[in-house]
Motif scaffolding. Structure first.
Motif, PDB file in Angstrom:
ATOM      1  N   GLY A 177       0.819  -1.191   0.000  1.00 29.52           N
ATOM      2  CA  GLY A 177       0.000   0.000   0.000  1.00 29.52           C
ATOM      3  C   GLY A 177       0.860   1.251   0.000  1.00 29.52           C
ATOM      4  O   GLY A 177       2.088   1.177   0.120  1.00 29.52           O
ATOM      5  N   GLN A 178       0.227   2.392  -0.122  1.00 24.05           N
ATOM      6  CA  GLN A 178       0.948   3.664  -0.112  1.00 24.05           C
ATOM      7  C   GLN A 178       0.285   4.613   0.878  1.00 24.05           C
ATOM      8  O   GLN A 178      -0.945   4.767   0.878  1.00 24.05           O
ATOM      9  CB  GLN A 178       0.957   4.291  -1.499  1.00 24.05           C
ATOM     10  CG  GLN A 178       1.834   5.538  -1.599  1.00 24.05           C
ATOM     11  CD  GLN A 178       1.910   6.068  -3.019  1.00 24.05           C
ATOM     12  OE1 GLN A 178       0.886   6.309  -3.653  1.00 24.05           O
ATOM     13  NE2 GLN A 178       3.117   6.241  -3.525  1.00 24.05           N
ATOM     14  N   ARG A 224      -0.835  13.708  12.813  1.00 23.78           N
ATOM     15  CA  ARG A 224      -0.206  13.431  14.107  1.00 23.78           C
ATOM     16  C   ARG A 224      -0.628  14.485  15.121  1.00 23.78           C
ATOM     17  O   ARG A 224      -0.497  15.688  14.884  1.00 23.78           O
ATOM     18  CB  ARG A 224       1.326  13.444  13.946  1.00 23.78           C
ATOM     19  CG  ARG A 224       2.117  13.055  15.190  1.00 23.78           C
ATOM     20  CD  ARG A 224       1.994  11.563  15.481  1.00 23.78           C
ATOM     21  NE  ARG A 224       2.818  11.186  16.602  1.00 23.78           N
ATOM     22  CZ  ARG A 224       4.062  10.726  16.505  1.00 23.78           C
ATOM     23  NH1 ARG A 224       4.635  10.586  15.311  1.00 23.78           N
ATOM     24  NH2 ARG A 224       4.743  10.381  17.578  1.00 23.78           N
ATOM     25  N   ARG A 225      -1.167  13.997  16.236  1.00 20.97           N
ATOM     26  CA  ARG A 225      -1.575  14.902  17.312  1.00 20.97           C
ATOM     27  C   ARG A 225      -0.967  14.383  18.608  1.00 20.97           C
ATOM     28  O   ARG A 225      -1.540  13.521  19.277  1.00 20.97           O
ATOM     29  CB  ARG A 225      -3.097  14.955  17.413  1.00 20.97           C
ATOM     30  CG  ARG A 225      -3.811  15.385  16.130  1.00 20.97           C
ATOM     31  CD  ARG A 225      -5.319  15.416  16.309  1.00 20.97           C
ATOM     32  NE  ARG A 225      -6.026  15.662  15.055  1.00 20.97           N
ATOM     33  CZ  ARG A 225      -6.401  14.718  14.209  1.00 20.97           C
ATOM     34  NH1 ARG A 225      -6.140  13.438  14.507  1.00 20.97           N
ATOM     35  NH2 ARG A 225      -7.041  15.025  13.101  1.00 20.97           N
ATOM     36  N   GLY A 226       0.201  14.887  18.933  1.00 24.28           N
ATOM     37  CA  GLY A 226       0.884  14.444  20.144  1.00 24.28           C
ATOM     38  C   GLY A 226       1.250  12.976  20.044  1.00 24.28           C
ATOM     39  O   GLY A 226       1.985  12.573  19.148  1.00 24.28           O
ATOM     40  N   ASP A 227       0.728  12.171  20.976  1.00 20.80           N
ATOM     41  CA  ASP A 227       1.048  10.747  20.979  1.00 20.80           C
ATOM     42  C   ASP A 227      -0.046   9.919  20.296  1.00 20.80           C
ATOM     43  O   ASP A 227      -0.223   8.735  20.591  1.00 20.80           O
ATOM     44  CB  ASP A 227       1.264  10.248  22.402  1.00 20.80           C
ATOM     45  CG  ASP A 227       0.067  10.496  23.312  1.00 20.80           C
ATOM     46  OD1 ASP A 227      -0.943  11.040  22.816  1.00 20.80           O
ATOM     47  OD2 ASP A 227       0.140  10.151  24.501  1.00 20.80           O
ATOM     48  N   TYR A 228      -0.746  10.518  19.356  1.00 22.12           N
ATOM     49  CA  TYR A 228      -1.792   9.850  18.596  1.00 22.12           C
ATOM     50  C   TYR A 228      -1.590  10.142  17.114  1.00 22.12           C
ATOM     51  O   TYR A 228      -1.222  11.249  16.721  1.00 22.12           O
ATOM     52  CB  TYR A 228      -3.172  10.353  19.043  1.00 22.12           C
ATOM     53  CG  TYR A 228      -4.300  10.075  18.085  1.00 22.12           C
ATOM     54  CD1 TYR A 228      -4.992   8.874  18.150  1.00 22.12           C
ATOM     55  CD2 TYR A 228      -4.662  11.000  17.112  1.00 22.12           C
ATOM     56  CE1 TYR A 228      -6.040   8.600  17.263  1.00 22.12           C
ATOM     57  CE2 TYR A 228      -5.696  10.748  16.228  1.00 22.12           C
ATOM     58  CZ  TYR A 228      -6.372   9.549  16.308  1.00 22.12           C
ATOM     59  OH  TYR A 228      -7.396   9.291  15.437  1.00 22.12           O
ATOM     60  N   GLN A 229      -1.819   9.129  16.287  1.00 17.76           N
ATOM     61  CA  GLN A 229      -1.636   9.310  14.848  1.00 17.76           C
ATOM     62  C   GLN A 229      -2.758   8.628  14.070  1.00 17.76           C
ATOM     63  O   GLN A 229      -3.130   7.487  14.360  1.00 17.76           O
ATOM     64  CB  GLN A 229      -0.293   8.708  14.408  1.00 17.76           C
ATOM     65  CG  GLN A 229      -0.037   8.747  12.903  1.00 17.76           C
ATOM     66  CD  GLN A 229       1.331   8.238  12.553  1.00 17.76           C
ATOM     67  OE1 GLN A 229       2.315   8.969  12.636  1.00 17.76           O
ATOM     68  NE2 GLN A 229       1.420   6.971  12.186  1.00 17.76           N
ATOM     69  N   SER A 230      -3.279   9.333  13.087  1.00 12.38           N
ATOM     70  CA  SER A 230      -4.248   8.776  12.148  1.00 12.38           C
ATOM     71  C   SER A 230      -3.539   8.594  10.814  1.00 12.38           C
ATOM     72  O   SER A 230      -2.894   9.523  10.311  1.00 12.38           O
ATOM     73  CB  SER A 230      -5.449   9.711  11.990  1.00 12.38           C
ATOM     74  OG  SER A 230      -6.348   9.208  11.031  1.00 12.38           O
ATOM     75  N   LEU A 231      -3.653   7.388  10.267  1.00 11.86           N
ATOM     76  CA  LEU A 231      -2.884   7.036   9.079  1.00 11.86           C
ATOM     77  C   LEU A 231      -3.830   6.531   7.992  1.00 11.86           C
ATOM     78  O   LEU A 231      -4.540   5.536   8.192  1.00 11.86           O
ATOM     79  CB  LEU A 231      -1.869   5.954   9.439  1.00 11.86           C
ATOM     80  CG  LEU A 231      -0.817   5.549   8.414  1.00 11.86           C
ATOM     81  CD1 LEU A 231       0.137   6.706   8.150  1.00 11.86           C
ATOM     82  CD2 LEU A 231      -0.048   4.339   8.931  1.00 11.86           C
ATOM     83  N   GLN A 232      -3.856   7.233   6.869  1.00 12.52           N
ATOM     84  CA  GLN A 232      -4.650   6.793   5.729  1.00 12.52           C
ATOM     85  C   GLN A 232      -3.734   6.085   4.744  1.00 12.52           C
ATOM     86  O   GLN A 232      -2.659   6.587   4.393  1.00 12.52           O
ATOM     87  CB  GLN A 232      -5.330   7.971   5.036  1.00 12.52           C
ATOM     88  CG  GLN A 232      -6.210   7.555   3.861  1.00 12.52           C
ATOM     89  CD  GLN A 232      -6.501   8.709   2.932  1.00 12.52           C
ATOM     90  OE1 GLN A 232      -5.583   9.321   2.378  1.00 12.52           O
ATOM     91  NE2 GLN A 232      -7.777   9.020   2.746  1.00 12.52           N
ATOM     92  N   ILE A 233      -4.161   4.905   4.297  1.00 13.34           N
ATOM     93  CA  ILE A 233      -3.336   4.096   3.399  1.00 13.34           C
ATOM     94  C   ILE A 233      -4.137   3.750   2.154  1.00 13.34           C
ATOM     95  O   ILE A 233      -5.246   3.210   2.241  1.00 13.34           O
ATOM     96  CB  ILE A 233      -2.865   2.808   4.094  1.00 13.34           C
ATOM     97  CG1 ILE A 233      -2.020   3.169   5.324  1.00 13.34           C
ATOM     98  CG2 ILE A 233      -2.061   1.933   3.134  1.00 13.34           C
ATOM     99  CD1 ILE A 233      -1.656   1.978   6.177  1.00 13.34           C
ATOM    100  N   ARG A 234      -3.578   4.045   0.998  1.00 12.78           N
ATOM    101  CA  ARG A 234      -4.217   3.700  -0.258  1.00 12.78           C
ATOM    102  C   ARG A 234      -3.922   2.238  -0.600  1.00 12.78           C
ATOM    103  O   ARG A 234      -2.781   1.794  -0.528  1.00 12.78           O
ATOM    104  CB  ARG A 234      -3.735   4.628  -1.374  1.00 12.78           C
ATOM    105  CG  ARG A 234      -4.200   6.080  -1.202  1.00 12.78           C
ATOM    106  CD  ARG A 234      -3.945   6.893  -2.458  1.00 12.78           C
ATOM    107  NE  ARG A 234      -2.529   7.193  -2.624  1.00 12.78           N
ATOM    108  CZ  ARG A 234      -1.938   8.282  -2.144  1.00 12.78           C
ATOM    109  NH1 ARG A 234      -2.663   9.164  -1.456  1.00 12.78           N
ATOM    110  NH2 ARG A 234      -0.659   8.498  -2.336  1.00 12.78           N
ATOM    111  N   ALA A 235      -4.966   1.515  -0.963  1.00 10.97           N
ATOM    112  CA  ALA A 235      -4.831   0.098  -1.270  1.00 10.97           C
ATOM    113  C   ALA A 235      -5.985  -0.326  -2.151  1.00 10.97           C
ATOM    114  O   ALA A 235      -6.951   0.422  -2.350  1.00 10.97           O
ATOM    115  CB  ALA A 235      -4.809  -0.724   0.019  1.00 10.97           C
TER     116      ALA A 235
END
Length: 213
Positions: free
Chosen positions: A10-11, A17-28
């Motif tokens: 995937g890409q 990123r918000r402090g110690d939290y991360q939202s990650l969108q991945i293309r697949a």
């Protein structure tokens, strides 16, 4: 539970990123087939929970412990990642039992190809190296591999052309960090032999379990 057999590269799309939290969108494309919010997916070997699905992407949310213990916090838009959906009761187990619970990160010390085959040398900490044996299994960035060489500082794995071309291992260079999950069997054996509260394995305990002579 996973197998370490990568289904798709995937890409990374968006990273929030918000402090110690991360939202990650991945293309697949392949892994989102039949995927639903709440499903588990391994991203470079890290078990993550799917929180949202789009037509050509999905999103996972990573908390502090995973950001600290893995390489997910270093991902940026455009980075390629190994993807594998969790096992189902009807799945074939072609690799080995992989939990997606990364034990730590390690540095690539060598990446080369000889003919069609790839070779990776990985420097491991003593805490991880103790669970490695020649011909044993290890997971590197979500890829199930067999340990071909072992020394006091790390391991060497051979990567067949199919795996080299179908995973992000071909992108790795000396100095890069990778996610490592050792074989869980080694941890169980260690606890059984010496670290269990009951005092480990002994002739007396074997006899009590019916294995005495």
């Amino acid at each position: 539970m996973f197998t370490g057999l990568v289904e798709e590269i995937g890409q990374v799309g968006q990273v929030a990123r918000r402090g110690d939290y991360q939202s990650l969108q991945i293309r697949a494309s392949a892994v989102i087939q039949g995927m639903a919010p709440g499903d588990s997916v391994a991203v470079n070997g890290v078990c993550q929970t799917v929180t949202d699905i789009g037509p050509q992407s999905f999103t996972v949310e990573t908390l502090a412990v995973s950001l600290e213990k893995t390489t997910l916090g270093t991902l940026r838009p455009g980075h390629r990642v190994n993807l594998e959906r969790a096992l189902t009761p009807s799945s074939r187990l072609g690799g080995h039992f992989v939990q997606g619970h990364v034990d730590g990160t390690a540095r690539i010390r060598e990446s080369r190809r000889i003919g069609p085959n790839g070779f990776l040398g990985v420097a491991l900490s003593p805490e991880l190296l103790r669970y490695c044996v020649r011909e044993g299994s290890i997971t590197i960035d979500g890829v199930s591999l067999t340990i071909a060489g072992l020394d006091s500082e790390g391991i060497t794995v051979n990567v067949i052309p199919l795996t080299w071309d179908a995973t992000v291992l071909r992108d790795r260079r000396a100095g890069d960090s990778v996610n490592i999950e050792v074989d869980i069997i080694g941890r169980y054996v260690e606890r059984l032999l010496g670290l269990s509260p009951e005092g480990g394995l002994s002739q007396e305990r074997l006899a009590a379990w019916g294995y005495g002579t």
